[in-house]
Design a protein around this motif. Structure first.
Motif, short mmCIF file in Angstrom:
data_model
loop_
_atom_site.label_atom_id
_atom_site.label_comp_id
_atom_site.label_asym_id
_atom_site.label_seq_id
_atom_site.Cartn_x
_atom_site.Cartn_y
_atom_site.Cartn_z
N ASP A 95 94.75 107.55 16.96
CA ASP A 95 94.96 106.91 15.65
C ASP A 95 95.79 107.75 14.71
O ASP A 95 96.47 107.22 13.82
N LEU A 96 95.74 109.08 14.87
CA LEU A 96 96.35 109.98 13.90
C LEU A 96 97.02 111.14 14.62
O LEU A 96 96.46 111.72 15.54
N ALA A 171 99.02 106.71 12.71
CA ALA A 171 99.31 107.32 11.40
C ALA A 171 99.79 108.74 11.66
O ALA A 171 99.09 109.53 12.28
N SER A 172 101.01 109.04 11.21
CA SER A 172 101.61 110.34 11.49
C SER A 172 101.90 111.06 10.18
O SER A 172 102.44 110.48 9.25
N SER A 173 101.52 112.33 10.12
CA SER A 173 101.74 113.10 8.90
C SER A 173 102.10 114.54 9.25
O SER A 173 101.50 115.14 10.15
N GLY A 197 112.21 115.57 12.06
CA GLY A 197 112.67 114.23 12.36
C GLY A 197 111.58 113.16 12.29
O GLY A 197 111.89 112.00 12.16
N GLN A 198 110.31 113.56 12.36
CA GLN A 198 109.26 112.55 12.34
C GLN A 198 109.08 111.93 10.97
O GLN A 198 108.53 110.86 10.85
N GLY A 199 109.48 112.65 9.94
CA GLY A 199 109.27 112.14 8.59
C GLY A 199 107.95 112.61 8.04
O GLY A 199 106.98 112.75 8.77
N ALA A 200 107.88 112.92 6.77
CA ALA A 200 106.70 113.53 6.18
C ALA A 200 105.54 112.56 6.11
O ALA A 200 104.38 112.95 6.12
N ALA A 201 105.80 111.30 6.00
CA ALA A 201 104.70 110.36 5.83
C ALA A 201 104.32 109.69 7.14
O ALA A 201 103.18 109.69 7.53
N GLY A 202 105.30 109.12 7.82
CA GLY A 202 104.97 108.42 9.07
C GLY A 202 104.30 107.09 8.74
O GLY A 202 104.26 106.64 7.61
N ASN A 203 103.75 106.48 9.77
CA ASN A 203 103.12 105.17 9.58
C ASN A 203 101.73 105.33 8.98
O ASN A 203 100.87 105.99 9.53
N GLY A 204 101.50 104.75 7.86
CA GLY A 204 100.18 104.71 7.28
C GLY A 204 99.74 105.97 6.57
O GLY A 204 98.65 106.03 6.07
#
Length: 206
Positions: A95-96, A171-173, A197-204
């Motif tokens: 999930d995370l 959810a990626s952070s 490259g993943q981005g600081a927030a990610g999904n959710g």
């Protein structure tokens, strides 16, 4: 020859049995083979062992095994390119995904992680020895993440979707520390362009 032998025997110069021994064919010595050298068990074993193939080297990802704390399953990994790729592929089963790095993009390891639900109950409390942490949470909802390394703590709030209706449910952070944290004792690992490259927030994530 027999006449000469008989004459010599009559004269008492030689005994017939002795002459017979001289002219008899040599007998093989007990325990020897007429074909040559014998094969010992040791030499046979050496022949078979020399032809055996060496065992393949273990993969770096062999050490990555999921663990469970209470009802929460998690996995730490991502040291090196092969592990990092493996963890990102496995993220779909969780999930995370938390990534620990410096603001320059270098991965960090040896991070103490505390995850609590919206009510403040501890869901997971571990020391992660790698830069990527995958967590399979008991249910969807809002969670507070506290991550600390070298005495410097970061706090994040992430929202995890309930269920896995689609492939982008994770959810990626990324938790990013100042560069001096690594110099103060945070354990840097390989520099990862993937951390940026993943981005600081990610999904959710919030």
């Amino acid at each position: 020859m027999k006449t000469i032998s008989s004459l010599l025997a009559a004269l008492g110069l030689v005994a017939l049995p002795a002459l017979a021994q001289v002219h008899s064919a040599p007998q093989p010595t007990p325990g020897t083979e007429s074909s040559g050298a014998s094969v010992t068990p040791e030499s046979a074993a050496g022949t078979s062992s020399s032809s055996a193939k060496p065992a393949p080297a273990p993969s770096p990802t062999d050490r990555l095994k999921p663990a469970t704390q209470d009802n929460t399953t998690y996995m730490c990994g991502g040291v090196g390119e092969e592990e990092s790729t493996f963890m990102k592929q496995r993220a779909k089963d969780y999930d995370l995904m938390l990534t620990f790095a410096t603001r320059s993009g270098a991965y960090l390891a040896d991070v103490d992680v505390d995850i609590r639900d919206a009510a403040g109950n501890t869901v997971l409390q571990i020391a992660c020895d790698s830069p990527i942490l995958l967590v399979d949470l008991p249910k969807g909802g809002t969670y507070k993440v506290r991550a600390e390394t070298a005495g410097y703590a970061l706090n994040k709030t992430v929202r995890v979707a309930g269920g896995r209706q689609h492939a982008q449910h994770v959810a990626s952070s990324i938790l990013s520390w100042p560069q001096q944290v690594a110099e103060m004792g945070g354990a840097p690992t390989t520099t990862g362009s993937g951390a940026r490259g993943q981005g600081a927030a990610g999904n959710g994530a919030r």
